[in-house]
Design an enzyme around this catalytic site. Structure first.
Site, PDB file in Angstrom:
ATOM      1  N   HIS A  41     -25.520  25.566  14.096  1.00 54.19           N
ATOM      2  CA  HIS A  41     -24.282  24.846  13.810  1.00 54.19           C
ATOM      3  C   HIS A  41     -23.051  25.725  13.962  1.00 54.19           C
ATOM      4  O   HIS A  41     -22.003  25.265  14.464  1.00 54.19           O
ATOM      5  CB  HIS A  41     -24.352  24.222  12.416  1.00 54.19           C
ATOM      6  N   ASP A  56     -23.882  17.533  20.501  1.00 56.91           N
ATOM      7  CA  ASP A  56     -24.982  18.005  19.655  1.00 56.91           C
ATOM      8  C   ASP A  56     -26.101  16.973  19.740  1.00 56.91           C
ATOM      9  O   ASP A  56     -26.266  16.136  18.860  1.00 56.91           O
ATOM     10  CB  ASP A  56     -24.495  18.174  18.216  1.00 56.91           C
TER      11      ASP A  56
END
Length: 279
Positions: free
Chosen positions: A62, A157
């Protein structure tokens, strides 16, 4: 009683995690979803049998998919996340003072629901209804096609290029991404393992290269992903990661990312350089 949860990473390679407890196992409209508490990595999320994230090491992925593009851009104000249903990328994006709005478009609302329930440290920004963050449940591919000259940074993502994620690895999608970005915009997408998924990495790099003036690949080391070595592809209209210098202060703490990593991540092994398309 504990059990082993196994991901078949290739036809000849598997990764297993011992689970103390399976908290959720079911089918959404789009995919099979599993949430379980593992003995090694804490809470884990799997989609269609593929490990997506874990409490213990999620910060690597992340931080690297969010902060590398956000610090590369000189003043990112509008950020779009395609996918990112666990909320980890959104959590990192809202930490930047210059970012004014973050829009997250996730196709599977069940993933968002389960992440908020079982992965609160990852889904923090969603749980807190962060004022910068807007979460939309819907088709990210269709959403992207409708945008024009609006976003500074786009972060894709996505899950693997199968099922709901398949359309995020097409040349048409990258053309639409180019159109959705402002004149100095850039985007990043997770592009799997440079060791085990060479054809995909090579194909995506070539697609992006056809539409963006600057195309770069960078790597990070993520334990639960195939071979432990993961890569990300950047398409940029203006900013080149290879000539980047810090332009603003990092005023929040990170566990993996730093300015040295920002530069070093783009130093590629020779075996990767050898197969990437050349302009």
């Amino acid at each position: 009683m504990s059990q082993w949860i196994t991901e078949e990473q290739t036809p000849h390679l598997r990764l297993s995690a011992e689970a103390e407890e399976v908290l959720y196992s079911g089918e959404s409209e789009f995919q099979k979803i599993e949430v379980f508490k593992s003995k090694e990595y804490g809470m884990m999320l799997a989609l269609d049998g593929v490990f997506q994230t874990s409490e213990r090491e999620e910060f690597i992925y992340h931080e690297m998919i969010a902060h590398v593009p956000l610090f590369l851009h000189k003043n990112p104000e509008r950020v779009l996340i395609i996918g990112g249903g666990d909320g980890g990328v959104a959590r990192e994006c809202v930490r930047h003072d210059c970012v004014k709005e973050v829009t997250m478009v996730e196709i599977d609302g069940k993933v968002v629901e389960l992440a908020k329930q079982y992965l609160p440290t990852i889904s923090k920004a969603m749980n807190e209804n962060h004022p910068k963050l807007t979460v939309k449940i819907g088709d990210g591919i269709g959403f992207m096609a409708e945008q024009e000259d609006y976003y500074d940074v786009i972060i894709v993502d996505c899950s693997d290029p199968i099922g709901p994620g398949e359309g995020l690895f097409t040349e048409e999608f990258y053309q639409n991404t180019m159109n959705a970005l402002k004149k100095d915009g850039l985007f990043v997408q997770q592009t799997e393992s440079p060791m085990l998924h060479q054809p995909l990495v090579e194909k995506v790099f070539g697609y992006v290269q056809r539409h963006f003036p600057i195309t770069r690949l960078y790597t990070a080391f993520i334990p639960i992903y195939p071979a432990g070595m993961h890569c990300f592809t950047i398409g940029s209209k203006t900013y080149d990661p290879l000539t980047w210098e810090p332009n603003r202060e990092q005023n929040f703490e990170t566990k993996y990312y730093n300015y040295g990593i920002q530069k070093a991540a783009f130093a590629l092994p020779n075996f990767v350089k050898a197969y990437l398309p050349k302009k």
